[in-house]
Design a protein around this motif. Sequence first.
Motif, mmCIF file in Angstrom:
data_model
loop_
_atom_site.group_PDB
_atom_site.id
_atom_site.type_symbol
_atom_site.label_atom_id
_atom_site.label_comp_id
_atom_site.label_asym_id
_atom_site.label_seq_id
_atom_site.Cartn_x
_atom_site.Cartn_y
_atom_site.Cartn_z
ATOM 1 N N ASP A 176 1.000 -1.148 0.002
ATOM 2 C CA ASP A 176 0.048 0.083 0.149
ATOM 3 C C ASP A 176 1.008 1.246 -0.025
ATOM 4 O O ASP A 176 1.258 1.689 1.006
ATOM 5 C CB ASP A 176 -0.963 -0.127 1.180
ATOM 6 N N LYS A 177 1.266 1.731 -1.176
ATOM 7 C CA LYS A 177 2.317 2.890 -1.363
ATOM 8 C C LYS A 177 1.544 4.123 -0.923
ATOM 9 O O LYS A 177 2.363 4.812 -0.315
ATOM 10 C CB LYS A 177 2.857 2.904 -2.857
ATOM 11 N N ALA A 178 0.433 4.599 -1.148
ATOM 12 C CA ALA A 178 -0.141 5.548 -0.830
ATOM 13 C C ALA A 178 -0.042 5.782 0.776
ATOM 14 O O ALA A 178 0.361 6.873 1.427
ATOM 15 C CB ALA A 178 -1.648 5.561 -0.952
ATOM 16 N N TYR A 179 -0.481 4.581 1.796
ATOM 17 C CA TYR A 179 -0.254 4.882 3.016
ATOM 18 C C TYR A 179 0.978 4.855 3.512
ATOM 19 O O TYR A 179 1.407 5.559 4.331
ATOM 20 C CB TYR A 179 -0.791 3.281 3.568
ATOM 21 N N TRP A 180 1.979 4.225 2.733
ATOM 22 C CA TRP A 180 3.366 4.093 3.044
ATOM 23 C C TRP A 180 3.890 5.600 2.922
ATOM 24 O O TRP A 180 4.859 6.084 3.711
ATOM 25 C CB TRP A 180 4.283 3.434 2.323
ATOM 26 N N GLN A 181 3.416 6.236 1.871
ATOM 27 C CA GLN A 181 4.022 7.557 1.504
ATOM 28 C C GLN A 181 3.233 8.822 2.767
ATOM 29 O O GLN A 181 4.229 9.674 2.876
ATOM 30 C CB GLN A 181 3.674 8.064 0.181
ATOM 31 N N GLN A 182 1.974 8.567 2.810
ATOM 32 C CA GLN A 182 1.453 9.567 3.623
ATOM 33 C C GLN A 182 1.729 9.609 5.064
ATOM 34 O O GLN A 182 1.656 10.510 5.853
ATOM 35 C CB GLN A 182 -0.034 9.515 3.399
ATOM 36 N N SER A 183 1.948 8.193 5.607
ATOM 37 C CA SER A 183 2.384 7.902 6.828
ATOM 38 C C SER A 183 3.297 7.007 7.172
ATOM 39 O O SER A 183 2.774 5.743 7.783
ATOM 40 C CB SER A 183 1.021 7.993 7.767
#
Length: 80
Positions: free
Chosen positions: A19-26
């Motif tokens: 989950d790259k979006a989760y990883w990048q955002q938080s």
Amino acid sequence: MSDDLKPPDLASWQRLFEDKAYWQQSPDAHYAELLRVADDLLGQGAIDLEQWQALKAKADQSHKDSPAVNVAQEVDDPEA
């Protein structure tokens, strides 16, 4: 029993890891959640200690890489 109460499995950990979006955002929350799921898998006997260590190593590396990747992406596309 609802899906919310289903214990995690290795596929759940992998989906979370990807989950790259989760990883990048938080990145810190993402890392903590990866470790929590890995701990749960070990606790329920779904994985052994060696597998847990491998998952932790992947999570550690991903967390270590997150600032550099986020900065590189911001430089490449400041509007993102």
